[in-house]
Structure formats: C-alpha cells, structure tokens
Design a protein around this motif. Sequence first.
Motif, PDB file in Angstrom:
ATOM      1  N   GLY A  39      -8.730 -56.770  38.348  1.00  0.00           N
ATOM      2  CA  GLY A  39      -8.772 -55.366  38.733  1.00  0.00           C
ATOM      3  C   GLY A  39      -8.540 -55.081  40.205  1.00  0.00           C
ATOM      4  N   TYR A  40      -8.156 -56.081  40.989  1.00  0.00           N
ATOM      5  CA  TYR A  40      -7.884 -55.860  42.404  1.00  0.00           C
ATOM      6  C   TYR A  40      -6.512 -55.226  42.589  1.00  0.00           C
ATOM      7  CZ  TYR A  40     -11.828 -58.932  43.331  1.00  0.00           C
ATOM      8  OH  TYR A  40     -13.072 -59.481  43.380  1.00  0.00           O
ATOM      9  N   GLU A  41      -6.361 -54.467  43.666  1.00  0.00           N
ATOM     10  CA  GLU A  41      -5.065 -53.902  44.032  1.00  0.00           C
ATOM     11  C   GLU A  41      -4.356 -54.955  44.886  1.00  0.00           C
ATOM     12  OE1 GLU A  41      -3.244 -49.950  46.228  1.00  0.00           O
ATOM     13  OE2 GLU A  41      -5.400 -50.138  45.945  1.00  0.00           O
ATOM     14  N   VAL A  42      -3.364 -55.624  44.309  1.00  0.00           N
ATOM     15  CA  VAL A  42      -2.738 -56.779  44.953  1.00  0.00           C
ATOM     16  C   VAL A  42      -1.352 -56.416  45.466  1.00  0.00           C
ATOM     17  CG1 VAL A  42      -1.968 -59.154  44.632  1.00  0.00           C
ATOM     18  CG2 VAL A  42      -3.998 -58.342  43.433  1.00  0.00           C
ATOM     19  N   TYR A  43      -1.107 -56.728  46.733  1.00  0.00           N
ATOM     20  CA  TYR A  43       0.205 -56.585  47.344  1.00  0.00           C
ATOM     21  C   TYR A  43       0.779 -57.984  47.474  1.00  0.00           C
ATOM     22  CZ  TYR A  43      -1.073 -51.814  48.145  1.00  0.00           C
ATOM     23  OH  TYR A  43      -1.450 -50.517  47.950  1.00  0.00           O
ATOM     24  N   ALA A  44       1.917 -58.212  46.824  1.00  0.00           N
ATOM     25  CA  ALA A  44       2.491 -59.542  46.704  1.00  0.00           C
ATOM     26  C   ALA A  44       3.655 -59.712  47.668  1.00  0.00           C
ATOM     27  CB  ALA A  44       2.951 -59.765  45.263  1.00  0.00           C
ATOM     28  N   GLY A  45       3.425 -60.491  48.727  1.00  0.00           N
ATOM     29  CA  GLY A  45       4.470 -60.745  49.704  1.00  0.00           C
ATOM     30  C   GLY A  45       5.385 -61.868  49.238  1.00  0.00           C
ATOM     31  N   TYR A  46       6.696 -61.647  49.398  1.00  0.00           N
ATOM     32  CA  TYR A  46       7.649 -62.668  48.970  1.00  0.00           C
ATOM     33  C   TYR A  46       8.863 -62.637  49.889  1.00  0.00           C
ATOM     34  CZ  TYR A  46      10.605 -59.017  46.912  1.00  0.00           C
ATOM     35  OH  TYR A  46      11.405 -57.936  46.733  1.00  0.00           O
ATOM     36  N   ASN A  47       9.672 -63.703  49.819  1.00  0.00           N
ATOM     37  CA  ASN A  47      10.873 -63.789  50.633  1.00  0.00           C
ATOM     38  C   ASN A  47      12.128 -63.742  49.773  1.00  0.00           C
ATOM     39  OD1 ASN A  47      12.707 -64.220  52.669  1.00  0.00           O
ATOM     40  ND2 ASN A  47      12.287 -66.372  52.868  1.00  0.00           N
ATOM     41  N   SER A  48      12.217 -64.584  48.745  1.00  0.00           N
ATOM     42  CA  SER A  48      13.473 -64.651  47.999  1.00  0.00           C
ATOM     43  C   SER A  48      13.355 -64.287  46.510  1.00  0.00           C
ATOM     44  CB  SER A  48      14.079 -66.046  48.126  1.00  0.00           C
ATOM     45  OG  SER A  48      13.180 -67.011  47.659  1.00  0.00           O
ATOM     46  N   HIS A  49      12.263 -64.614  45.872  1.00  0.00           N
ATOM     47  CA  HIS A  49      12.100 -64.336  44.440  1.00  0.00           C
ATOM     48  C   HIS A  49      10.994 -63.313  44.231  1.00  0.00           C
ATOM     49  CE1 HIS A  49      14.752 -67.637  43.594  1.00  0.00           C
ATOM     50  NE2 HIS A  49      13.988 -68.443  44.332  1.00  0.00           N
ATOM     51  N   ARG A  50      11.337 -62.205  43.603  1.00  0.00           N
ATOM     52  CA  ARG A  50      10.380 -61.122  43.374  1.00  0.00           C
ATOM     53  C   ARG A  50       9.260 -61.590  42.440  1.00  0.00           C
ATOM     54  NH1 ARG A  50      11.158 -55.363  43.693  1.00  0.00           N
ATOM     55  NH2 ARG A  50       9.663 -54.303  42.373  1.00  0.00           N
ATOM     56  N   PRO A  51       7.995 -61.416  42.843  1.00  0.00           N
ATOM     57  CA  PRO A  51       6.869 -61.827  41.994  1.00  0.00           C
ATOM     58  C   PRO A  51       6.728 -60.920  40.771  1.00  0.00           C
ATOM     59  CG  PRO A  51       6.082 -60.756  43.976  1.00  0.00           C
ATOM     60  CD  PRO A  51       7.558 -60.871  44.113  1.00  0.00           C
ATOM     61  N   LEU A  52       6.106 -61.450  39.730  1.00  0.00           N
ATOM     62  CA  LEU A  52       5.943 -60.714  38.482  1.00  0.00           C
ATOM     63  C   LEU A  52       4.743 -59.784  38.498  1.00  0.00           C
ATOM     64  CD1 LEU A  52       6.657 -63.642  35.987  1.00  0.00           C
ATOM     65  CD2 LEU A  52       8.232 -61.866  36.762  1.00  0.00           C
ATOM     66  N   ASN A  53       3.747 -60.070  39.328  1.00  0.00           N
ATOM     67  CA  ASN A  53       2.508 -59.286  39.345  1.00  0.00           C
ATOM     68  C   ASN A  53       2.301 -58.659  40.718  1.00  0.00           C
ATOM     69  OD1 ASN A  53       1.385 -59.981  36.672  1.00  0.00           O
ATOM     70  ND2 ASN A  53       1.439 -62.045  37.492  1.00  0.00           N
ATOM     71  N   GLY A  54       1.519 -57.604  40.746  1.00  0.00           N
ATOM     72  CA  GLY A  54       1.178 -56.948  42.000  1.00  0.00           C
ATOM     73  C   GLY A  54       2.273 -56.017  42.491  1.00  0.00           C
ATOM     74  N   HIS A  55       2.022 -55.398  43.643  1.00  0.00           N
ATOM     75  CA  HIS A  55       2.992 -54.521  44.295  1.00  0.00           C
ATOM     76  C   HIS A  55       3.850 -55.395  45.202  1.00  0.00           C
ATOM     77  CE1 HIS A  55       0.575 -51.124  42.961  1.00  0.00           C
ATOM     78  NE2 HIS A  55      -0.488 -51.684  43.507  1.00  0.00           N
ATOM     79  N   PRO A  56       5.137 -55.583  44.893  1.00  0.00           N
ATOM     80  CA  PRO A  56       5.955 -56.493  45.688  1.00  0.00           C
ATOM     81  C   PRO A  56       6.281 -55.940  47.076  1.00  0.00           C
ATOM     82  CG  PRO A  56       7.259 -55.482  43.965  1.00  0.00           C
ATOM     83  CD  PRO A  56       5.844 -55.025  43.770  1.00  0.00           C
ATOM     84  N   ILE A  57       6.211 -56.813  48.074  1.00  0.00           N
ATOM     85  CA  ILE A  57       6.566 -56.476  49.452  1.00  0.00           C
ATOM     86  C   ILE A  57       7.474 -57.591  49.956  1.00  0.00           C
ATOM     87  CG2 ILE A  57       5.736 -56.094  51.798  1.00  0.00           C
ATOM     88  CD1 ILE A  57       3.027 -55.349  50.588  1.00  0.00           C
ATOM     89  N   LYS A  58       8.750 -57.272  50.207  1.00  0.00           N
ATOM     90  CA  LYS A  58       9.689 -58.298  50.680  1.00  0.00           C
ATOM     91  C   LYS A  58       9.581 -58.420  52.194  1.00  0.00           C
ATOM     92  CE  LYS A  58      14.482 -59.745  50.516  1.00  0.00           C
ATOM     93  NZ  LYS A  58      14.288 -61.107  50.106  1.00  0.00           N
ATOM     94  N   PHE A  59       9.377 -59.641  52.662  1.00  0.00           N
ATOM     95  CA  PHE A  59       9.351 -59.887  54.102  1.00  0.00           C
ATOM     96  C   PHE A  59       9.634 -61.356  54.388  1.00  0.00           C
ATOM     97  CE2 PHE A  59       4.986 -60.491  52.740  1.00  0.00           C
ATOM     98  CZ  PHE A  59       4.596 -61.637  53.377  1.00  0.00           C
ATOM     99  N   ASN A  60       9.983 -61.631  55.619  1.00  0.00           N
ATOM    100  CA  ASN A  60      10.267 -62.984  56.049  1.00  0.00           C
ATOM    101  C   ASN A  60       9.561 -63.197  57.383  1.00  0.00           C
ATOM    102  OD1 ASN A  60      11.284 -65.428  56.886  1.00  0.00           O
ATOM    103  ND2 ASN A  60      13.415 -64.920  56.427  1.00  0.00           N
ATOM    104  N   VAL A  61       8.634 -64.122  57.424  1.00  0.00           N
ATOM    105  CA  VAL A  61       7.866 -64.354  58.649  1.00  0.00           C
ATOM    106  C   VAL A  61       8.295 -65.623  59.374  1.00  0.00           C
ATOM    107  CG1 VAL A  61       5.839 -63.085  57.865  1.00  0.00           C
ATOM    108  CG2 VAL A  61       6.023 -65.516  57.367  1.00  0.00           C
ATOM    109  N   SER A  62       9.390 -66.247  58.898  1.00  0.00           N
ATOM    110  CA  SER A  62       9.840 -67.464  59.567  1.00  0.00           C
ATOM    111  C   SER A  62      10.505 -67.125  60.895  1.00  0.00           C
ATOM    112  CB  SER A  62      10.806 -68.236  58.673  1.00  0.00           C
ATOM    113  OG  SER A  62      11.982 -67.480  58.457  1.00  0.00           O
ATOM    114  N   ARG A  63      10.393 -68.036  61.805  1.00  0.00           N
ATOM    115  CA  ARG A  63      10.951 -67.843  63.139  1.00  0.00           C
ATOM    116  C   ARG A  63      12.329 -68.515  63.178  1.00  0.00           C
ATOM    117  NH1 ARG A  63       7.440 -69.597  68.187  1.00  0.00           N
ATOM    118  NH2 ARG A  63       6.327 -67.729  67.587  1.00  0.00           N
ATOM    119  N   LYS A  64      13.359 -67.728  63.475  1.00  0.00           N
ATOM    120  CA  LYS A  64      14.711 -68.279  63.570  1.00  0.00           C
ATOM    121  C   LYS A  64      15.080 -68.408  65.033  1.00  0.00           C
ATOM    122  CE  LYS A  64      16.230 -66.537  59.161  1.00  0.00           C
ATOM    123  NZ  LYS A  64      17.227 -65.828  58.401  1.00  0.00           N
TER     124      LYS A  64
END
Length: 65
Positions: A39-64
């Motif tokens: 029952g938690y409100e989950v925000y799912a951070g991802y880079n390349s593959h969209r997650p199946l659960n939660g509110h998806p948030i696309k981001f990249n935290v790697s340092r180039k």
Amino acid sequence: MRRYYILLHGGLGGSMRILVTGASGLLGSKLTEILVKKGYEVYAGYNSHRPLNGHPIKFNVSRKE
C-alpha cells in the motif's frame, strides 16, 4: 556493482511515499512490487527499462566524463 537507495518520506495523515532507484533491476523490481502490494506510494526510478510497478521516473545519475 549497482547501488540501491530508498528515500522515505511520510506526510501527516497520508501514505508513505518511497523512491526506489534501480527499480527495473532484479532487487529493485522485487522491492517495488512488495512495497506497492503493502500500500505504499512508490516512485520507481529507472534508466533504460521501464519498471512494471510504481510510478515510473526516468533518470540517469551516472557521471559522464
């Protein structure tokens, strides 16, 4: 090696909001699935593959450099 972080933020009288980074990975996807079912409100951070659960948030935290 991947690192997973969980950011917890609870409001007054509201449900707990959780940010899971790496939510499309093996551990992150299972953690996200469990938290959504509880029952938690989950925000799912991802880079390349969209997650199946939660509110998806696309981001990249790697340092180039």
